[in-house]
Design a protein around this motif. Sequence first.
Motif, PDB file in Angstrom:
ATOM      1  N   ASN A  13       0.801  -1.234   0.000  1.00  7.45           N
ATOM      2  CA  ASN A  13       0.000   0.000   0.000  1.00  7.45           C
ATOM      3  C   ASN A  13       0.830   1.279   0.000  1.00  7.45           C
ATOM      4  OD1 ASN A  13      -2.371  -1.372  -0.201  1.00  7.45           O
ATOM      5  ND2 ASN A  13      -2.734  -1.405   2.003  1.00  7.45           N
ATOM      6  N   ASP A  14       2.109   1.230   0.033  1.00  4.17           N
ATOM      7  CA  ASP A  14       3.088   2.304  -0.134  1.00  4.17           C
ATOM      8  C   ASP A  14       3.084   3.427   0.900  1.00  4.17           C
ATOM      9  OD1 ASP A  14       1.218   4.321  -1.113  1.00  4.17           O
ATOM     10  OD2 ASP A  14       1.688   3.846  -3.175  1.00  4.17           O
ATOM     11  N   LEU A  15       2.131   3.457   1.801  1.00  4.93           N
ATOM     12  CA  LEU A  15       2.102   4.443   2.882  1.00  4.93           C
ATOM     13  C   LEU A  15       1.661   3.759   4.168  1.00  4.93           C
ATOM     14  CD1 LEU A  15       0.470   7.583   1.220  1.00  4.93           C
ATOM     15  CD2 LEU A  15       2.801   7.383   2.080  1.00  4.93           C
ATOM     16  N   ILE A  42       8.732   6.966  16.765  1.00  2.38           N
ATOM     17  CA  ILE A  42       7.959   6.172  15.807  1.00  2.38           C
ATOM     18  C   ILE A  42       8.938   5.337  14.998  1.00  2.38           C
ATOM     19  CG2 ILE A  42       6.427   6.215  13.793  1.00  2.38           C
ATOM     20  CD1 ILE A  42       5.645   9.081  14.721  1.00  2.38           C
ATOM     21  N   ARG A  43       8.623   4.074  14.867  1.00  2.00           N
ATOM     22  CA  ARG A  43       9.365   3.201  13.955  1.00  2.00           C
ATOM     23  C   ARG A  43       8.598   3.223  12.645  1.00  2.00           C
ATOM     24  NH1 ARG A  43       9.213  -2.814  13.313  1.00  2.00           N
ATOM     25  NH2 ARG A  43      11.178  -3.368  12.331  1.00  2.00           N
ATOM     26  N   LEU A  44       9.205   3.821  11.636  1.00  2.00           N
ATOM     27  CA  LEU A  44       8.576   3.982  10.331  1.00  2.00           C
ATOM     28  C   LEU A  44       9.170   2.958   9.368  1.00  2.00           C
ATOM     29  CD1 LEU A  44       6.585   5.694   8.688  1.00  2.00           C
ATOM     30  CD2 LEU A  44       8.466   7.292   8.253  1.00  2.00           C
ATOM     31  N   GLU A  45       8.329   2.033   8.936  1.00  2.00           N
ATOM     32  CA  GLU A  45       8.779   0.933   8.096  1.00  2.00           C
ATOM     33  C   GLU A  45       8.812   1.328   6.619  1.00  2.00           C
ATOM     34  OE1 GLU A  45       6.050  -2.228   9.014  1.00  2.00           O
ATOM     35  OE2 GLU A  45       7.059  -2.645  10.912  1.00  2.00           O
ATOM     36  N   PHE A  46       9.707   0.665   5.863  1.00  2.00           N
ATOM     37  CA  PHE A  46       9.791   0.886   4.419  1.00  2.00           C
ATOM     38  C   PHE A  46      10.339  -0.361   3.750  1.00  2.00           C
ATOM     39  CE2 PHE A  46      14.072   1.811   5.748  1.00  2.00           C
ATOM     40  CZ  PHE A  46      14.856   1.400   4.674  1.00  2.00           C
ATOM     41  N   ASN A  47      10.341  -0.351   2.415  1.00  2.00           N
ATOM     42  CA  ASN A  47      10.978  -1.430   1.656  1.00  2.00           C
ATOM     43  C   ASN A  47      11.905  -0.824   0.610  1.00  2.00           C
ATOM     44  OD1 ASN A  47       9.750  -1.684  -1.238  1.00  2.00           O
ATOM     45  ND2 ASN A  47       7.968  -1.357   0.084  1.00  2.00           N
ATOM     46  N   HIS A  48      12.958  -1.539   0.273  1.00  2.00           N
ATOM     47  CA  HIS A  48      13.964  -1.021  -0.660  1.00  2.00           C
ATOM     48  C   HIS A  48      13.421  -0.824  -2.079  1.00  2.00           C
ATOM     49  CE1 HIS A  48      17.334  -0.806   1.987  1.00  2.00           C
ATOM     50  NE2 HIS A  48      17.387  -2.109   2.225  1.00  2.00           N
ATOM     51  N   ALA A  76       7.124  11.201   0.558  1.00  2.84           N
ATOM     52  CA  ALA A  76       6.030  10.942   1.492  1.00  2.84           C
ATOM     53  C   ALA A  76       6.576  10.580   2.876  1.00  2.84           C
ATOM     54  CB  ALA A  76       5.137   9.819   0.960  1.00  2.84           C
ATOM     55  N   LEU A  77       7.630   9.770   2.923  1.00  3.85           N
ATOM     56  CA  LEU A  77       8.259   9.460   4.206  1.00  3.85           C
ATOM     57  C   LEU A  77       8.826  10.725   4.842  1.00  3.85           C
ATOM     58  CD1 LEU A  77      10.130   6.113   3.373  1.00  3.85           C
ATOM     59  CD2 LEU A  77       7.879   6.396   4.450  1.00  3.85           C
ATOM     60  N   GLU A  78       9.336  11.608   4.003  1.00  5.66           N
ATOM     61  CA  GLU A  78       9.869  12.887   4.497  1.00  5.66           C
ATOM     62  C   GLU A  78       8.757  13.761   5.079  1.00  5.66           C
ATOM     63  OE1 GLU A  78      13.043  16.213   2.928  1.00  5.66           O
ATOM     64  OE2 GLU A  78      11.809  15.179   1.441  1.00  5.66           O
ATOM     65  N   VAL A  79       7.584  13.788   4.442  1.00  4.86           N
ATOM     66  CA  VAL A  79       6.431  14.525   4.980  1.00  4.86           C
ATOM     67  C   VAL A  79       6.105  14.013   6.380  1.00  4.86           C
ATOM     68  CG1 VAL A  79       3.922  14.845   4.735  1.00  4.86           C
ATOM     69  CG2 VAL A  79       5.422  15.176   2.755  1.00  4.86           C
ATOM     70  N   ILE A  80       6.113  12.700   6.537  1.00 10.44           N
ATOM     71  CA  ILE A  80       5.815  12.092   7.834  1.00 10.44           C
ATOM     72  C   ILE A  80       6.878  12.479   8.859  1.00 10.44           C
ATOM     73  CG2 ILE A  80       5.629   9.885   9.058  1.00 10.44           C
ATOM     74  CD1 ILE A  80       4.401   8.786   6.367  1.00 10.44           C
ATOM     75  N   ALA A  81       8.147  12.393   8.486  1.00 10.73           N
ATOM     76  CA  ALA A  81       9.227  12.723   9.419  1.00 10.73           C
ATOM     77  C   ALA A  81       9.169  14.188   9.843  1.00 10.73           C
ATOM     78  CB  ALA A  81      10.580  12.400   8.798  1.00 10.73           C
ATOM     79  N   VAL A  92      12.665   6.269  13.733  1.00 10.98           N
ATOM     80  CA  VAL A  92      13.571   5.179  13.390  1.00 10.98           C
ATOM     81  C   VAL A  92      13.108   4.677  12.027  1.00 10.98           C
ATOM     82  CG1 VAL A  92      14.363   2.851  13.957  1.00 10.98           C
ATOM     83  CG2 VAL A  92      13.832   4.476  15.794  1.00 10.98           C
ATOM     84  N   LEU A  93      13.962   4.750  11.024  1.00 12.15           N
ATOM     85  CA  LEU A  93      13.643   4.175   9.712  1.00 12.15           C
ATOM     86  C   LEU A  93      13.997   2.695   9.757  1.00 12.15           C
ATOM     87  CD1 LEU A  93      15.035   6.863   7.256  1.00 12.15           C
ATOM     88  CD2 LEU A  93      12.640   6.347   7.755  1.00 12.15           C
ATOM     89  N   SER A  94      13.056   1.850   9.367  1.00 16.00           N
ATOM     90  CA  SER A  94      13.244   0.415   9.494  1.00 16.00           C
ATOM     91  C   SER A  94      12.944  -0.301   8.184  1.00 16.00           C
ATOM     92  CB  SER A  94      12.320  -0.118  10.598  1.00 16.00           C
ATOM     93  OG  SER A  94      12.467  -1.500  10.727  1.00 16.00           O
ATOM     94  N   CYS A  95      13.980  -0.936   7.625  1.00 14.41           N
ATOM     95  CA  CYS A  95      13.777  -1.744   6.425  1.00 14.41           C
ATOM     96  C   CYS A  95      13.178  -3.082   6.850  1.00 14.41           C
ATOM     97  CB  CYS A  95      15.086  -1.963   5.687  1.00 14.41           C
ATOM     98  SG  CYS A  95      14.836  -2.979   4.215  1.00 14.41           S
ATOM     99  N   VAL A  96      11.910  -3.264   6.532  1.00 18.27           N
ATOM    100  CA  VAL A  96      11.189  -4.465   6.936  1.00 18.27           C
ATOM    101  C   VAL A  96      11.174  -5.504   5.816  1.00 18.27           C
ATOM    102  CG1 VAL A  96       8.917  -5.321   7.633  1.00 18.27           C
ATOM    103  CG2 VAL A  96       9.813  -3.213   8.607  1.00 18.27           C
ATOM    104  N   LEU A  97      11.076  -5.032   4.590  1.00 21.55           N
ATOM    105  CA  LEU A  97      11.032  -5.917   3.427  1.00 21.55           C
ATOM    106  C   LEU A  97      11.945  -5.387   2.333  1.00 21.55           C
ATOM    107  CD1 LEU A  97       7.151  -6.320   3.141  1.00 21.55           C
ATOM    108  CD2 LEU A  97       8.745  -8.013   4.032  1.00 21.55           C
ATOM    109  N   LEU A  98      12.398  -6.290   1.481  1.00 24.00           N
ATOM    110  CA  LEU A  98      13.149  -5.855   0.306  1.00 24.00           C
ATOM    111  C   LEU A  98      12.199  -5.285  -0.740  1.00 24.00           C
ATOM    112  CD1 LEU A  98      15.618  -8.852  -0.020  1.00 24.00           C
ATOM    113  CD2 LEU A  98      16.068  -6.586   0.953  1.00 24.00           C
TER     114      LEU A  98
END
Length: 167
Positions: A13-15, A42-48, A76-81, A92-98
Motif C-alpha cells: 500500500n506504499d504508505l 515512531i518506527r517507520l517501516e519501508f521497503n527497498h 512521502a516518508l519525508e512529509v511524515i518525518a 527510526v527508519l526500518s527496512c522491513v522488506l526488500l
Amino acid sequence: LKGAIWQGAAGPNDLPDGLAGPHAHTVKHYMELLSSGSFNAIRLEFNHEAVLQSKVVRHFNPNVEPAMNEKTYIQALEVIAREAERHGLLIVLSCVLLAPHERPGNGLWHSAKISEEDSLRSWARLARVFCEQSNVFAVDLFEEPHGSTWGFGPPTLDWHAAAQRIG
C-alpha cells in the motif's frame, strides 16, 4: 524511549496504514495522537524496492491528506518525518522488506530481485534525505535477518559483515 510502530509503508500500500479508506486521517492527526499519549518515537517501516523505484504514492485520501499529492515514496516518508518533528517525535527508519510483496522473504538483506548493491543504493538515497532531518535518530538496516549467519560463512550470508558494509 516510548515508541510506536507505524506499519504499512513496507507493504503493497506504499504508505503507513490509516491514511486511506473511509476512516482516513491526516499525518498530523496521528502525530498529535502519539504525542498526546506521551510517545516520543515512531518506527517507520519501508521497503527497498519502493525507495529505488521512487513512484508517486497512491494509498491515501487526497481530500484528507493533500500533503501527499504527487509525492514520491521517499518524499512521502519525508512529509511524515517532518510532521513528527513538529510534534517532538523521533523517527527510526526500518527496512522491513526488500520488496512490498516479499513477505516473509528469504531472511537476507538481498535477493535475486534486490541485490546487496540495490540495498546500498536505497540506503544512500534515504541518507541523502534523512541525515539532515534532526529527528531521524536511528535505522534498522534489515528486520530479522533470519537467513543469515553472524561473523562466518560467505559474504552473501554474513550479516555482521553486511551490516558493517551497509552502515
